[in-house]
Design a protein around this motif. Structure first.
Motif, PDB file in Angstrom:
ATOM      1  N   UNK A 298       0.850  -1.190   0.000  1.00 47.39           N
ATOM      2  CA  UNK A 298       0.000   0.000   0.000  1.00 47.39           C
ATOM      3  C   UNK A 298       0.881   1.234   0.000  1.00 47.39           C
ATOM      4  N   UNK A 299       0.611   2.163  -0.898  1.00 46.90           N
ATOM      5  CA  UNK A 299       1.359   3.423  -0.965  1.00 46.90           C
ATOM      6  C   UNK A 299       0.380   4.570  -0.826  1.00 46.90           C
ATOM      7  N   UNK A 300       0.520   5.347   0.255  1.00 46.42           N
ATOM      8  CA  UNK A 300      -0.358   6.487   0.489  1.00 46.42           C
ATOM      9  C   UNK A 300       0.482   7.674   0.952  1.00 46.42           C
ATOM     10  N   UNK A 301      -0.194   8.813   1.141  1.00 43.50           N
ATOM     11  CA  UNK A 301       0.500  10.043   1.517  1.00 43.50           C
ATOM     12  C   UNK A 301       0.722  10.175   3.017  1.00 43.50           C
ATOM     13  N   UNK A 302       0.316   9.178   3.805  1.00 41.70           N
ATOM     14  CA  UNK A 302       0.496   9.239   5.252  1.00 41.70           C
ATOM     15  C   UNK A 302       0.802   7.835   5.764  1.00 41.70           C
ATOM     16  N   UNK A 303       1.885   7.697   6.533  1.00 46.05           N
ATOM     17  CA  UNK A 303       2.361   6.373   6.939  1.00 46.05           C
ATOM     18  C   UNK A 303       1.314   5.600   7.740  1.00 46.05           C
ATOM     19  N   UNK A 304       0.516   6.288   8.565  1.00 50.54           N
ATOM     20  CA  UNK A 304      -0.502   5.590   9.351  1.00 50.54           C
ATOM     21  C   UNK A 304      -1.545   4.951   8.437  1.00 50.54           C
ATOM     22  N   UNK A 305      -1.908   5.627   7.372  1.00 48.68           N
ATOM     23  CA  UNK A 305      -2.869   5.073   6.413  1.00 48.68           C
ATOM     24  C   UNK A 305      -2.266   3.903   5.653  1.00 48.68           C
ATOM     25  N   UNK A 306      -0.991   4.017   5.268  1.00 47.65           N
ATOM     26  CA  UNK A 306      -0.322   2.917   4.567  1.00 47.65           C
ATOM     27  C   UNK A 306      -0.271   1.675   5.450  1.00 47.65           C
ATOM     28  N   UNK A 307       0.021   1.875   6.733  1.00 49.73           N
ATOM     29  CA  UNK A 307       0.094   0.754   7.664  1.00 49.73           C
ATOM     30  C   UNK A 307      -1.272   0.087   7.828  1.00 49.73           C
ATOM     31  N   UNK A 308      -2.332   0.885   7.985  1.00 47.71           N
ATOM     32  CA  UNK A 308      -3.675   0.323   8.107  1.00 47.71           C
ATOM     33  C   UNK A 308      -4.054  -0.464   6.854  1.00 47.71           C
TER      34      UNK A 308
ATOM     35  N   UNK B  61       6.341   3.020  -5.070  1.00 49.88           N
ATOM     36  CA  UNK B  61       7.037   4.280  -4.825  1.00 49.88           C
ATOM     37  C   UNK B  61       6.099   5.228  -4.087  1.00 49.88           C
ATOM     38  N   UNK B  62       6.680   6.039  -3.195  1.00 47.38           N
ATOM     39  CA  UNK B  62       5.920   7.050  -2.460  1.00 47.38           C
ATOM     40  C   UNK B  62       6.666   8.375  -2.543  1.00 47.38           C
ATOM     41  N   UNK B  63       5.947   9.424  -2.850  1.00 49.18           N
ATOM     42  CA  UNK B  63       6.530  10.738  -3.126  1.00 49.18           C
ATOM     43  C   UNK B  63       7.090  11.371  -1.850  1.00 49.18           C
ATOM     44  N   UNK B  64       8.348  11.835  -1.866  1.00 47.27           N
ATOM     45  CA  UNK B  64       8.897  12.526  -0.692  1.00 47.27           C
ATOM     46  C   UNK B  64       8.266  13.886  -0.441  1.00 47.27           C
TER      47      UNK B  64
ATOM     48  N   UNK C 125       4.087  10.371   3.485  1.00 52.87           N
ATOM     49  CA  UNK C 125       3.663   8.989   3.344  1.00 52.87           C
ATOM     50  C   UNK C 125       4.764   7.970   3.198  1.00 52.87           C
ATOM     51  N   UNK C 126       4.335   6.763   2.825  1.00 46.55           N
ATOM     52  CA  UNK C 126       5.254   5.636   2.687  1.00 46.55           C
ATOM     53  C   UNK C 126       4.565   4.543   1.895  1.00 46.55           C
ATOM     54  N   UNK C 127       5.381   3.716   1.253  1.00 49.53           N
ATOM     55  CA  UNK C 127       4.895   2.471   0.661  1.00 49.53           C
ATOM     56  C   UNK C 127       5.200   1.367   1.667  1.00 49.53           C
ATOM     57  N   UNK C 128       4.165   0.679   2.120  1.00 47.01           N
ATOM     58  CA  UNK C 128       4.314  -0.313   3.188  1.00 47.01           C
ATOM     59  C   UNK C 128       3.870  -1.677   2.675  1.00 47.01           C
TER      60      UNK C 128
END
Length: 564
Positions: A42-52, A546-549, A553-556
Motif C-alpha cells: 500500500x502506498x499512500x500520503x500518510x504512513x498511518x494510512x499505509x500501515x492500516x 514508490x511514495x513521493x517525498x 507517506x510511505x509504501x508499506x
C-alpha cells in the motif's frame, strides 16, 4: 594511473577510490528506494494510512478493501484533503481477468440550484467556499460499490483503524501541520463555529506532534460501518448534512442525497511509445494528460534528458495546448457532448504540436477545434496482483469550510468547478456534475501494470504526463520518476511557470531565454503534487512501489504470514 576497482563493498576501499579521484561504482540521483515485495503493498500520503492498508491486506483483504481502509484513515489524519464529504474516482485492474474498470463517484449540484438562483442572491461567478459550492458527496457510495464488486473482508472491518485514530487521536505530521496552519491563516477555519470547534482545538491549529482527536468523526464512521452507505445518504448523517445546509441557506434536499449513485465507466486511453496509458473519461480532466502525451509523442524525447531546456520547453508547451482544450470542452457528458475521441486522435495531436515553437514560449494559447465538435491519491496491490488506483478529495483545503454538525467532517466545494458563463458546456445546472480535477492513472505494457497518480488540482494531468515520460522515455524506475523535479502551471494562459529548484540552472536560464517566466520553488514543492505508484509484474508476481517525498507517506508491504 589506472585504478582497478575491487569487487568488495568495504568502506576502506571506498575511501581509497576517493583518494585516487575515482568515482565509486554506486550511488543514485534520487533519495528513496522502491519497496519490492511478492506480497501486497500500500502506498499512500500518510504512513498511518499505509500501515492500516497493509494490515488489511495481511488479513486477506483485496486491493479494494485495503484502499477503503486507507481512505478512511486519511479522512482522519489529512482532514483538509479528503473525507466522507468529498468525491472519489477509481481505476481497478483485476489480475485474473486482465480487465481495467473505472468508477466515477462524483456527485452533482443540488437539483434546485441554478445560475438564476445565484444571480438573485448577487452571485455572478462561482464561489470557492460557502454552501452554494457544495455538491453531493460521492465517496461513501463509491466505497460501497467498490466493496460490493471487489471486496473480500466484511464491510465493518474496513473502518476499525480510522475509528481508532479518530477516537484516540494521532500525532499531527509535518506537511499536514503546515497545511492546517495555512488554512487557519486564510480564515477558512474561523468562518463557521462548528468548523472552528472541530478543527481549531484551543482556538488554534495543532502543532507538529500534537495529538488531534475527532470523536464526532469516529461516531460518523461507526454509523457507516454498522449501517452501510444508507447511514450517509438516508440516515442520521444525511439528516445532519441537510440540517447543516438549511441553517446557512443551502439548496440540498433529501432527494439529492437519496437518489445519488456512482457510475461505472469505461476508461479512455492512448498509446504512448508502446505503452498503453489509461485515464477516466469526463467529467474528470484525465483527457488532458492523454492529449498532452499525444502532443509530446510527435516530438522525439530529447537525448539530453528530461531536465534539459528542450525537453522541459516541449512539456510546458504541450501542457498549455492540452489545458486550453480541457477547459474549453470538459463537462459532465450526461449533459453535454464532450469530443473525447476527437481530442485524443493522433491527427489532432499533430495539428496542436505544429503550434509549438521550439525556441519560444507561447503566452496566448487558445483551444483548438477538434473535428466533429487538494486531494489524496493512494494505490494498493494485493497478493493476487489486483491494483487499485484511487483518488479522493474535498477539493480545496478543508473544502467548502462547512463542517457537518456533530459529524466531524467537511463538505466539499466541488461546485467551484462550474462556470456561470451562458452556453459553456460546464455551466452550472441542477443535477449536473462539475468539471473535476482529481484523476487516477494506469499504464501497462506486456506483463507490466502500473497504478499511479499525483494529486494537486490543475497540476494533475501535467504531473501524470511528466511521470509517464520519465518512465517511458528515460527508463526511470517508479521512485526515480516520482521524485524527479517537476514543473507546474495552473492554466494555459501566460508564460509563468513554477519549477523546483533542483532543476539545473542552465535549464532555467535556457527556458528564460525562450520567454518562460520562471518562478523558482523549493526542492520538493507541495504545488507539484504528491504522488504514489505501484507496478505489478505479471511475469514474476513481484510488486514494486514508490511514495513521493513531497508527502508524509510511505509504501508499506503486507506482512508475510509464516506457518510452522
Amino acid at each position: 594511473m589506472i585504478a582497478i576497482l575491487p569487487r568488495t563493498g568495504c568502506l576502506s576501499c571506498y575511501a581509497g577510490l576517493r583518494m585516487l579521484g575515482v568515482q565509486p561504482p554506486f550511488g543514485r540521483n534520487y533519495g528513496r528506494s522502491m519497496v519490492i515485495s511478492q506480497q501486497g503493498i500500500a502506498a499512500t500520503s500518510q504512513a498511518l494510512a499505509s500501515q492500516a492498508s497493509a494490515q488489511t491486506l495481511a488479513e486477506g483483504g483485496s486491493a479494494a478493501d485495503a484502499a477503503i481502509a486507507a481512505n478512511a484513515v486519511l479522512g482522519v489524519v489529512e482532514p483538509m484533503m479528503n473525507g466522507m464529504g468529498g468525491d472519489l474516482f477509481v481505476l481497478y485492474w483485476e489480475a485474473k481477468t486482465g480487465i481495467l474498470t473505472g468508477l466515477n463517484a462524483s456527485g452533482p449540484a443540488p437539483f434546485t440550484i441554478s445560475p438564476e438562483f445565484l444571480a438573485s442572491h448577487g452571485i455572478h461567478s462561482m464561489e470557492d467556499s460557502g454552501i452554494h459550492c457544495v455538491t453531493v458527496p460521492g465517496a461513501v457510495d463509491g466505497w460501497a460499490k467498490m466493496h460490493a464488486r471487489f471486496g473480500k473482508l466484511p464491510w465493518n472491518n474496513l473502518f476499525r483503524s480510522a475509528i481508532a485514530y479518530a477516537e484516540l487521536g494521532f500525532p499531527v505530521s509535518d506537511i499536514v501541520q503546515k497545511l492546517w496552519v495555512a488554512a487557519a491563516s486564510a480564515g477558512k477555519l474561523q468562518a463557521l463555529p462548528e468548523t472552528s470547534r472541530v478543527f481549531l482545538p484551543n482556538n488554534q491549529p495543532p502543532q507538529q506532534g500534537d495529538v488531534f482527536r475527532n470523536p464526532d468523526l469516529a461516531r460518523a464512521y461507526r454509523m457507516v460501518a454498522e449501517e452501510g452507505p444508507a447511514a450517509f445518504y438516508q440516515g442520521k448523517i444525511a439528516a445532519a448534512i441537510l440540517a447543516t445546509s438549511r441553517a446557512i441557506g443551502g439548496m440540498m434536499n433529501a432527494d439529492d442525497l437519496a437518489s445519488f449513485s456512482s457510475e461505472w465507466v469505461e476508461p479512455i486511453s492512448v498509446d504512448y511509445r508502446g505503452w498503453r496509458i489509461f485515464e477516466l473519461p469526463p467529467n474528470g480532466q484525465g483527457m488532458a494528460a492523454l492529449e498532452m502525451l499525444n502532443i509530446m509523442e510527435t516530438i522525439p524525447a530529447d537525448p539530453e534528458g528530461p531536465l534539459g531546456p528542450a525537453e522541459m520547453h516541449k512539456r510546458i508547451e504541450a501542457m498549455k495546448l492540452a489545458y486550453a482544450d480541457v477547459y474549453r470542452y470538459n463537462a459532465d457528458p450526461r449533459n453535454s457532448c464532450v469530443p473525447v475521441t476527437e481530442l485524443l486522435s493522433k491527427h489532432y495531436a499533430c495539428e496542436r504540436a505544429a503550434l509549438i515553437d521550439p525556441k519560444r514560449a507561447n503566452g496566448a494559447v487558445g483551444p483548438g477545434c477538434p473535428p466533429g465538435s487538494d486531494t489524496i491519491y493512494l494505490t494498493v496491490v494485493d497478493r493476487e496482483g489486483n491494483i487499485a488506483s484511487w483518488i479522493q478529495s474535498i477539493y480545496s483545503s478543508f473544502g467548502s469550510g462547512i463542517t457537518v454538525q456533530g459529524m466531524g467532517f467537511e463538505l466539499q466545494n466541488r461546485g467551484a468547478g462550474f462556470t456561470l458563463e451562458p452556453g459553456h458546456p460546464n455551466v452550472l445546472a441542477g443535477g449536473k456534475r462539475p468539471f473535476h480535477t482529481i484523476i487516477p492513472g494506469f499504464m501497462e505494457r506486456a506483463g507490466l501494470h502500473v497504478g499511479f497518480g499525483i494529486m494537486g488540482g490543475a497540476n494533475q494531468p501535467l504531473a501524470h504526463a511528466q511521470f509517464v515520460s520519465n518512465v517511458v522515455d528515460y527508463g526511470m524506475n517508479l521512485q526515480q520518476a516520482m521524485e524527479a523535479p517537476r514543473f507546474f502551471k495552473g492554466s494555459a494562459a501566460g508564460c509563468e511557470v513554477s519549477i523546483e529548484s533542483r532543476i539545473p540552472i542552465r535549464t532555467i536560464r535556457g527556458l528564460s531565454e525562450m520567454g518562460h517566466v520562471i518562478v523558482e520553488r523549493p526542492e520538493y514543492a507541495q504545488e507539484m503534487g504528491r504522488g504514489q505508484a505501484i507496478l505489478h509484474d505479471s511475469n514474476t508476481g513481484t510488486n514494486y512501489a514508490a511514495s513521493d517525498p513531497r508527502a508524509d507517506g510511505a509504501a508499506v508491504p503486507e506482512l508475510i504470514r509464516v506457518q510452522f
